[in-house]
Design a protein around this motif. Structure first.
Motif, PDB file in Angstrom:
ATOM      1  N   VAL A 295      24.265  54.111  41.875  1.00  0.00           N
ATOM      2  CA  VAL A 295      23.322  53.216  42.390  1.00  0.00           C
ATOM      3  C   VAL A 295      23.079  54.665  43.595  1.00  0.00           C
ATOM      4  N   GLU A 296      21.793  53.989  43.682  1.00  0.00           N
ATOM      5  CA  GLU A 296      21.041  55.293  44.729  1.00  0.00           C
ATOM      6  C   GLU A 296      20.466  54.950  45.607  1.00  0.00           C
TER       7      GLU A 296
ATOM      8  N   LYS B 128      22.190  50.410  48.318  1.00  0.00           N
ATOM      9  CA  LYS B 128      21.944  51.200  47.916  1.00  0.00           C
ATOM     10  C   LYS B 128      21.399  50.260  46.672  1.00  0.00           C
ATOM     11  N   ARG B 129      20.376  50.686  45.250  1.00  0.00           N
ATOM     12  CA  ARG B 129      19.180  50.265  44.706  1.00  0.00           C
ATOM     13  C   ARG B 129      20.089  50.872  42.919  1.00  0.00           C
ATOM     14  N   CYS B 130      19.874  49.208  42.534  1.00  0.00           N
ATOM     15  CA  CYS B 130      20.496  49.697  40.831  1.00  0.00           C
ATOM     16  C   CYS B 130      20.093  51.006  40.363  1.00  0.00           C
ATOM     17  N   VAL B 131      20.552  51.791  39.611  1.00  0.00           N
ATOM     18  CA  VAL B 131      20.203  52.935  38.553  1.00  0.00           C
ATOM     19  C   VAL B 131      20.073  52.278  37.071  1.00  0.00           C
TER      20      VAL B 131
ATOM     21  N   SER C 117      24.080  60.437  50.280  1.00  0.00           N
ATOM     22  CA  SER C 117      25.335  59.586  50.391  1.00  0.00           C
ATOM     23  C   SER C 117      25.907  57.830  49.382  1.00  0.00           C
ATOM     24  N   ASP C 118      25.077  58.525  47.865  1.00  0.00           N
ATOM     25  CA  ASP C 118      25.404  57.378  46.998  1.00  0.00           C
ATOM     26  C   ASP C 118      26.045  58.257  45.352  1.00  0.00           C
ATOM     27  N   SER C 119      26.324  57.378  44.776  1.00  0.00           N
ATOM     28  CA  SER C 119      26.612  57.790  43.421  1.00  0.00           C
ATOM     29  C   SER C 119      26.372  58.889  42.911  1.00  0.00           C
TER      30      SER C 119
END
Length: 119
Positions: A77-78, A65-68, A86-88
């Motif tokens: 993370v998204e 995932k990519r850190c937001v 299917s993420d935060s």
């Protein structure tokens, strides 16, 4: 993939450097199902970085995932996909266990920034 040691109370990556294979569409268009990534074990990240993480609510699940942003309990993370969540947004904060350094297959190179329609 199973970890060999705890990272913030969770299983980390088994080696300092490892390869992972992407499964599913949640990071599309940046990553596609079947892409192979070079990953460095890490427990720190910066907003915008693509990471390997685990959700305390689903510790058996290893995700790309990519850190937001940093939040209490870890990182928000998204995925880059506008339609797959299917993420935060579903599982809450994640614990970073690795940083993605590059894609090694099928299109070798560094990963681009988040798409304009994503984060």
């Amino acid at each position: 993939m199973s970890g060999s040691g705890p990272v913030h109370g969770m299983q980390g990556l088994p080696r300092r450097w490892t390869h992972v294979r992407v499964t599913g569409p949640s990071m599309s268009p940046t990553l596609k199902d079947g892409d192979r990534l070079l990953v460095a074990r890490a427990d720190r990240a910066r907003p915008g970085e693509v990471v390997i993480a685990r959700f305390p609510a689903r510790p058996e699940l290893l995700v790309v995932k990519r850190c937001v942003r940093e939040v209490p309990g870890g990182w928000w993370v998204e995925g880059d996909s506008a339609v797959v969540h299917s993420d935060s947004r579903t599982f809450g904060p994640a614990v970073v266990v690795g940083r993605v350094l590059a894609r090694v297959y099928p299109r070798p190179g560094r990963l681009p920034a988040a798409p304009a329609t994503g984060l």
